[in-house]
Write an enzyme that holds these catalytic residues in place. Structure first.
Site, PDB file in Angstrom:
ATOM      1  N   PHE A  80      37.171  38.050  34.542  1.00 49.19           N
ATOM      2  CA  PHE A  80      38.101  38.854  35.533  1.00 49.19           C
ATOM      3  C   PHE A  80      37.359  40.177  35.843  1.00 49.19           C
ATOM      4  O   PHE A  80      36.177  40.401  35.349  1.00 49.19           O
ATOM      5  CB  PHE A  80      39.330  39.187  34.889  1.00 49.19           C
ATOM      6  CG  PHE A  80      39.061  40.304  33.649  1.00 49.19           C
ATOM      7  CD1 PHE A  80      39.034  41.649  33.706  1.00 49.19           C
ATOM      8  CD2 PHE A  80      38.880  39.747  32.149  1.00 49.19           C
ATOM      9  CE1 PHE A  80      38.876  42.486  32.487  1.00 49.19           C
ATOM     10  CE2 PHE A  80      38.665  40.658  31.394  1.00 49.19           C
ATOM     11  CZ  PHE A  80      38.687  41.873  31.452  1.00 49.19           C
ATOM     12  N   CYS A  81      37.599  40.587  37.008  1.00 51.38           N
ATOM     13  CA  CYS A  81      37.190  41.809  37.667  1.00 51.38           C
ATOM     14  C   CYS A  81      38.117  42.537  38.332  1.00 51.38           C
ATOM     15  O   CYS A  81      39.214  42.045  38.331  1.00 51.38           O
ATOM     16  CB  CYS A  81      35.856  41.566  38.448  1.00 51.38           C
ATOM     17  SG  CYS A  81      36.293  40.274  39.806  1.00 51.38           S
ATOM     18  N   THR A  82      37.749  43.747  39.212  1.00 43.50           N
ATOM     19  CA  THR A  82      38.846  44.470  39.753  1.00 43.50           C
ATOM     20  C   THR A  82      39.552  43.566  40.685  1.00 43.50           C
ATOM     21  O   THR A  82      40.916  43.809  40.772  1.00 43.50           O
ATOM     22  CB  THR A  82      38.113  45.552  40.433  1.00 43.50           C
ATOM     23  OG1 THR A  82      37.391  46.447  39.362  1.00 43.50           O
ATOM     24  CG2 THR A  82      39.072  46.616  40.957  1.00 43.50           C
ATOM     25  N   ILE A  85      42.360  42.274  38.303  1.00 43.67           N
ATOM     26  CA  ILE A  85      43.286  43.184  37.714  1.00 43.67           C
ATOM     27  C   ILE A  85      44.191  43.803  38.688  1.00 43.67           C
ATOM     28  O   ILE A  85      45.337  44.009  38.428  1.00 43.67           O
ATOM     29  CB  ILE A  85      42.127  44.215  37.122  1.00 43.67           C
ATOM     30  CG1 ILE A  85      41.178  43.595  36.145  1.00 43.67           C
ATOM     31  CG2 ILE A  85      43.082  45.363  36.337  1.00 43.67           C
ATOM     32  CD1 ILE A  85      39.841  44.547  35.977  1.00 43.67           C
TER      33      ILE A  85
END
Length: 293
Positions: free
Chosen positions: A174-176, A203
């Site tokens: 996952f990332c922003t 996110i």
């Protein structure tokens, strides 16, 4: 209230230089500010402005061949979170430094936010945060692995050193907003990892859609604008930025003795020379006089 749109799209863009000036002019004419990055592989960035202005820019982008399905994530801000508008042309829209990685050709499986909790709670899944260390420091999913990278370029080397730890596991990343996962999962698929998934919309989409009472997210999510961080419901997280080291600071950190606005914080107090600090103080005085844009 201003509309903030975070966007990216991987599609062939053979003429980014010729598109730059028209896009920049449109953004300025519509009162839109922020940063957009163009490359031959697509577009990435975050922009903010009046609702109609954001709509005009997005319509312009979706009119480009191959960009009809461009998507974005919206939030709101009481003040414009950017000081000016920039459109830059770079070799990559998010820099990984791996020429063979092509998210337009292959990526891991997308997992919608509603299904993410079940995936990362599975003991057969290893969860990896692909963001930089200073972002992870203020918030992440429970149990996620922090690679300790200071830039996304470091991720392939970290993986090479640690891949053996994850043999036989499903890898969830996952990332922003999702863009780094497009590249990192494409990279892992190319490395032969049999099952790779990532959080669809990143996110920000999770914090927008998953109720706080059901959330497995702890802390705040760093964002690359003047809001600095967001929490559940995409509400401001209360962090500020140290303008010397560009790291996020919790509200109480500004009361620490090492903190000097625009000059240093407890995280970087020993990282700069007196000459650096003198330069930072001069910059801070200019900012207070409104001489910086």
């Amino acid at each position: 209230m201003f509309t903030v749109a975070a966007l990216y799209h991987f599609a062939p863009l053979p003429d980014p230089d010729t598109r730059r000036e028209r896009l920049l002019a449109l953004c300025r004419a519509q009162g839109v500010r922020g940063t957009l990055i163009l490359a031959r592989e697509g577009i990435n960035g975050t922009i903010a402005g009046p609702r109609d202005g954001i709509g005009a820019v997005l319509a312009h982008l979706r009119a480009w061949p191959g960009f009809e399905s461009l998507e974005w994530k919206e939030s709101a801000s009481e003040a414009l979170p950017f000081g000016r508008m920039k459109v830059r042309v770079k070799p990559e829209i998010v820099t990984m430094g791996q020429p063979g990685v092509d998210p337009a050709a292959r990526v891991g499986r997308h997992v919608p936010p509603a299904d993410w909790n079940a995936v990362i709670s599975d003991p057969g899944t290893v969860v990896i945060d692909t963001r930089n260390d200073y972002e992870i420091a203020i918030g992440s999913f429970r149990g996620a692995i922090d690679p300790g990278t200071r830039s996304f370029r470091e991720f392939p080397d970290w993986w090479a050193e640690n891949a053996g730890r994850f043999a036989g596991k499903r890898v969830a990343m996952f990332c922003t907003g999702g863009i780094r996962c497009e590249k990192s999962t494409s990279f892992l698929v190319g490395q032969g990892v049999p099952e790779v998934v990532h959080l669809q919309g990143g996110i920000l989409k999770y914090l927008e859609e998953v109720p706080e009472g059901e959330s497995l997210w702890d802390g705040a999510c760093f964002v690359f604008d003047r809001r600095v961080s967001l929490t559940h419901g995409l509400q401001p997280g209360g962090h500020v930025l140290c303008h010397a080291c560009r790291r996020p600071l919790a509200p109480g950190d500004t009361a620490r003795p090492e903190y000097e606005e625009g000059v240093c914080c407890h995280l970087c107090a020993g990282e700069y020379t007196e000459a650096d600090r003198a330069r930072f103080r001069d910059r801070q005085r200019q900012a207070e006089r409104g001489e910086l844009t």
